[in-house]
Design a protein around this motif. Structure first.
Motif, PDB file in Angstrom:
ATOM      1  N   ARG A 164      96.233  21.596  34.058  1.00 26.40           N
ATOM      2  CA  ARG A 164      97.165  21.623  33.377  1.00 26.40           C
ATOM      3  C   ARG A 164      97.439  22.736  31.730  1.00 26.40           C
ATOM      4  O   ARG A 164      98.297  22.883  32.026  1.00 26.40           O
ATOM      5  CB  ARG A 164      96.350  20.010  32.929  1.00 26.40           C
ATOM      6  N   ASP A 165      96.151  23.555  31.996  1.00 30.23           N
ATOM      7  CA  ASP A 165      96.154  24.016  31.198  1.00 30.23           C
ATOM      8  C   ASP A 165      96.774  25.518  31.361  1.00 30.23           C
ATOM      9  O   ASP A 165      97.035  26.126  30.634  1.00 30.23           O
ATOM     10  CB  ASP A 165      94.141  24.042  30.126  1.00 30.23           C
ATOM     11  N   GLY A 166      96.324  25.588  32.699  1.00 28.24           N
ATOM     12  CA  GLY A 166      96.691  27.080  33.112  1.00 28.24           C
ATOM     13  C   GLY A 166      97.685  26.874  33.730  1.00 28.24           C
ATOM     14  O   GLY A 166      98.397  27.997  34.676  1.00 28.24           O
ATOM     15  N   ALA A 167      98.848  26.309  33.643  1.00 29.50           N
ATOM     16  CA  ALA A 167     100.439  26.081  34.115  1.00 29.50           C
ATOM     17  C   ALA A 167     100.418  27.425  33.371  1.00 29.50           C
ATOM     18  O   ALA A 167     101.951  27.370  34.002  1.00 29.50           O
ATOM     19  CB  ALA A 167     100.740  24.260  34.357  1.00 29.50           C
ATOM     20  N   TRP A 168     100.281  27.620  32.302  1.00 28.96           N
ATOM     21  CA  TRP A 168     101.870  28.264  31.444  1.00 28.96           C
ATOM     22  C   TRP A 168     101.548  29.983  32.485  1.00 28.96           C
ATOM     23  O   TRP A 168     102.573  30.783  32.465  1.00 28.96           O
ATOM     24  CB  TRP A 168     101.908  28.820  30.323  1.00 28.96           C
ATOM     25  N   VAL A 169      99.850  30.570  33.266  1.00 32.48           N
ATOM     26  CA  VAL A 169      99.636  31.137  33.315  1.00 32.48           C
ATOM     27  C   VAL A 169     100.316  31.163  35.084  1.00 32.48           C
ATOM     28  O   VAL A 169     101.617  31.820  35.311  1.00 32.48           O
ATOM     29  CB  VAL A 169      98.464  31.808  33.980  1.00 32.48           C
ATOM     30  N   ARG A 170     101.432  30.344  35.962  1.00 34.09           N
ATOM     31  CA  ARG A 170     101.215  30.143  37.267  1.00 34.09           C
ATOM     32  C   ARG A 170     103.083  30.124  36.929  1.00 34.09           C
ATOM     33  O   ARG A 170     103.376  31.155  37.580  1.00 34.09           O
ATOM     34  CB  ARG A 170     100.942  28.989  37.430  1.00 34.09           C
ATOM     35  N   ALA A 188     104.322  31.571  34.136  1.00 38.08           N
ATOM     36  CA  ALA A 188     104.539  33.469  34.012  1.00 38.08           C
ATOM     37  C   ALA A 188     104.227  34.320  35.346  1.00 38.08           C
ATOM     38  O   ALA A 188     105.556  34.941  35.557  1.00 38.08           O
ATOM     39  CB  ALA A 188     104.049  33.680  33.013  1.00 38.08           C
ATOM     40  N   ALA A 189     103.437  33.732  36.034  1.00 39.81           N
ATOM     41  CA  ALA A 189     103.948  34.849  37.579  1.00 39.81           C
ATOM     42  C   ALA A 189     104.955  34.447  38.260  1.00 39.81           C
ATOM     43  O   ALA A 189     105.061  35.288  38.901  1.00 39.81           O
ATOM     44  CB  ALA A 189     101.757  34.681  38.148  1.00 39.81           C
ATOM     45  N   GLU A 190     105.368  33.362  37.889  1.00 45.64           N
ATOM     46  CA  GLU A 190     106.632  32.790  38.942  1.00 45.64           C
ATOM     47  C   GLU A 190     107.840  33.638  38.655  1.00 45.64           C
ATOM     48  O   GLU A 190     108.630  34.059  39.206  1.00 45.64           O
ATOM     49  CB  GLU A 190     106.645  31.487  38.851  1.00 45.64           C
ATOM     50  N   ALA A 191     107.361  33.576  36.721  1.00 53.00           N
ATOM     51  CA  ALA A 191     108.800  34.293  36.070  1.00 53.00           C
ATOM     52  C   ALA A 191     108.916  36.056  37.261  1.00 53.00           C
ATOM     53  O   ALA A 191     109.803  36.088  36.578  1.00 53.00           O
ATOM     54  CB  ALA A 191     108.923  34.113  34.956  1.00 53.00           C
ATOM     55  N   TYR A 192     107.575  36.035  36.699  1.00 54.85           N
ATOM     56  CA  TYR A 192     107.961  37.437  36.273  1.00 54.85           C
ATOM     57  C   TYR A 192     107.969  38.207  38.398  1.00 54.85           C
ATOM     58  O   TYR A 192     108.462  39.200  38.248  1.00 54.85           O
ATOM     59  CB  TYR A 192     106.304  37.750  36.624  1.00 54.85           C
ATOM     60  N   ALA A 193     107.288  37.373  38.974  1.00 53.29           N
ATOM     61  CA  ALA A 193     107.774  37.617  40.998  1.00 53.29           C
ATOM     62  C   ALA A 193     109.046  37.530  40.617  1.00 53.29           C
ATOM     63  O   ALA A 193     110.308  38.173  40.936  1.00 53.29           O
ATOM     64  CB  ALA A 193     106.864  36.747  41.486  1.00 53.29           C
ATOM     65  N   ALA A 194     109.563  36.917  40.476  1.00 51.72           N
ATOM     66  CA  ALA A 194     111.604  36.277  40.673  1.00 51.72           C
ATOM     67  C   ALA A 194     111.949  37.649  39.964  1.00 51.72           C
ATOM     68  O   ALA A 194     112.547  38.119  40.355  1.00 51.72           O
ATOM     69  CB  ALA A 194     111.928  35.156  39.319  1.00 51.72           C
ATOM     70  N   LYS A 195     111.203  37.919  38.468  1.00 47.92           N
ATOM     71  CA  LYS A 195     112.102  39.117  37.793  1.00 47.92           C
ATOM     72  C   LYS A 195     111.885  40.401  38.489  1.00 47.92           C
ATOM     73  O   LYS A 195     112.939  40.734  38.920  1.00 47.92           O
ATOM     74  CB  LYS A 195     111.498  39.388  36.643  1.00 47.92           C
TER      75      LYS A 195
END
Ligand code: FAQ
Length: 314
Positions: A292-298, A300-307
């Motif tokens: 749960r605490d790592g959700a923001w890392v996942r 952010a990684a997805e947003a970065y990949a999409a970008k």
């Protein structure tokens, strides 16, 4: 994926070849591999917790650096294993969901507490020792990606086992209190380590998957065979450490060519697997909380990949 074994699948197994992700395979074979590989991956990452508990309290900078490297290796093993499982058409995020809601398991051994620094030694010596005995034959598993992942994992586990032996060796040569701490850790970890190999081969305490998994070349030895191999290997090492194993029945049987031992209490194993071990709740709560605490890392990684996706395909 097909319902039944095809002739080509059987030919590959009979000739000692490897089944690769794109090859035809029976659905049961695929399901068994997903279950075992996911359980194995989950064990690696849950297995970081008992030792992680001692990183901040390791007795020296050197011991701390070694322990951090070991725990990090375990994260790496989880990663290889999740990646290998994904070649069977499952998604890692889904496997983690199945761990978190109890549909998939992890090894019983990680539900025991690490009460003293010596427990870190006992885990390295006994738990990694048992893991090696179980996993070396998996390097010859019929499923290619699993077998190849095991080669590197086993090399790293050998180093882990040596570091555990070294911790216990140092303590066993130390003050009487240090030696007693080492003995206590071995006393508590011996039986749970024997349970890692799974239920008995036959009788009321038997498991049920072994015969089929051996026919498919996933398992190469039965649970009891590997457990015996581990006992035979470990008794002389305990002698070298000057520590005893908590089983008065351990005696060399000349006729069998093996050490005899008291039968394992599988009631305890089944209780722990059912979620009623000493630390099951704590381990799962910690894992679910970390996810749960790592959700923001996942995210952010997805947003970065999409970008960056359009650039990558341009
Ligand atoms: N804990 O018919 P079998 C490590 C379940 S090492 C929990 O014998 P199978 C390194 C089994 O899933 C630990 N559950 O089943 C490290 C089955 O459940 P189901 C991880 C257990 O699969 C060191 C049922 O009982 N290693 O992580 C256990 O043919 C230090 C019936 O059993 C692996 O996973 C158990 N101990 O044989 C990391 C190795 N035993 O689905 C950090 C790969 C059995 O019927 C720190 N796995 N069960 O409800 C294997 O070799 C096999 O899966 C066995 C079980 C041998 C574990």
């Amino acid at each position: 994926v097909v319902a039944e074994e095809s002739a080509s699948f059987r030919d590959v197994l009979d000739s000692g070849g490897r089944i690769e992700p794109r090859d035809e395979m029976p659905e049961g074979y695929r399901r068994t591999l997903i279950r075992q590989m996911a359980q194995h991956a989950h064990s690696e990452i849950i297995g970081m917790q008992p030792e992680g508990n001692w990183i901040s309290r390791a007795p020296s900078l050197r011991r701390k650096a070694i322990l951090m490297a070991k725990v990090q290796d375990e994260a790496g093993h989880g990663l290889y294993l999740y990646a290998a499982a994904e070649t069977l058409g499952v998604d890692r995020a889904d496997l983690l969901d199945q761990l978190h809601d109890g549909r998939q398991k992890y090894s019983s051994i990680f539900n025991y507490p690490t009460l003293t620094w010596a427990d870190v030694g006992a885990i390295g010596w006994l738990v990694d020792g048992a893991a090696i005995v179980n996993q070396v034959p998996l390097c010859r598993c019929s499923y290619g990606p699993y077998a190849r992942a095991m080669v590197r994992v086993c090399k790293e586990e050998s180093f882990h086992q040596r570091q555990g032996f070294d911790i216990l060796h140092t303590l066993a040569q130390g003050t009487p209190a240090q030696k007693a701490m080492a003995q206590d850790a071995v006393d508590r970890y011996w039986w749970p380590s024997l349970m890692m190999f799974g239920p008995a081969d036959s009788g009321a305490d038997s498991g049920g998957h072994t015969a089929q998994s051996m026919a498919w070349g996933i398992k190469r030895f039965s649970n009891d065979e590997l457990r015996q191999k581990f006992i035979d290997m470990t008794v002389p090492q305990a002698d070298a450490l000057g520590l005893t194993l908590p089983d008065p029945a351990l005696t060399w049987n000349e006729e069998r060519g093996h050490f005899d031992h008291t039968p394992v209490d599988f009631t305890e194993l089944f209780e722990v697997i059912a979620g009623r071990g000493p630390c099951n709740e704590q381990r799962m709560a910690h894992r679910v909380g970390a996810h749960r605490d790592g959700a923001w890392v996942r995210d952010a990684a997805e947003a970065y990949a999409a970008k960056h996706a359009p650039r990558a395909t341009a």
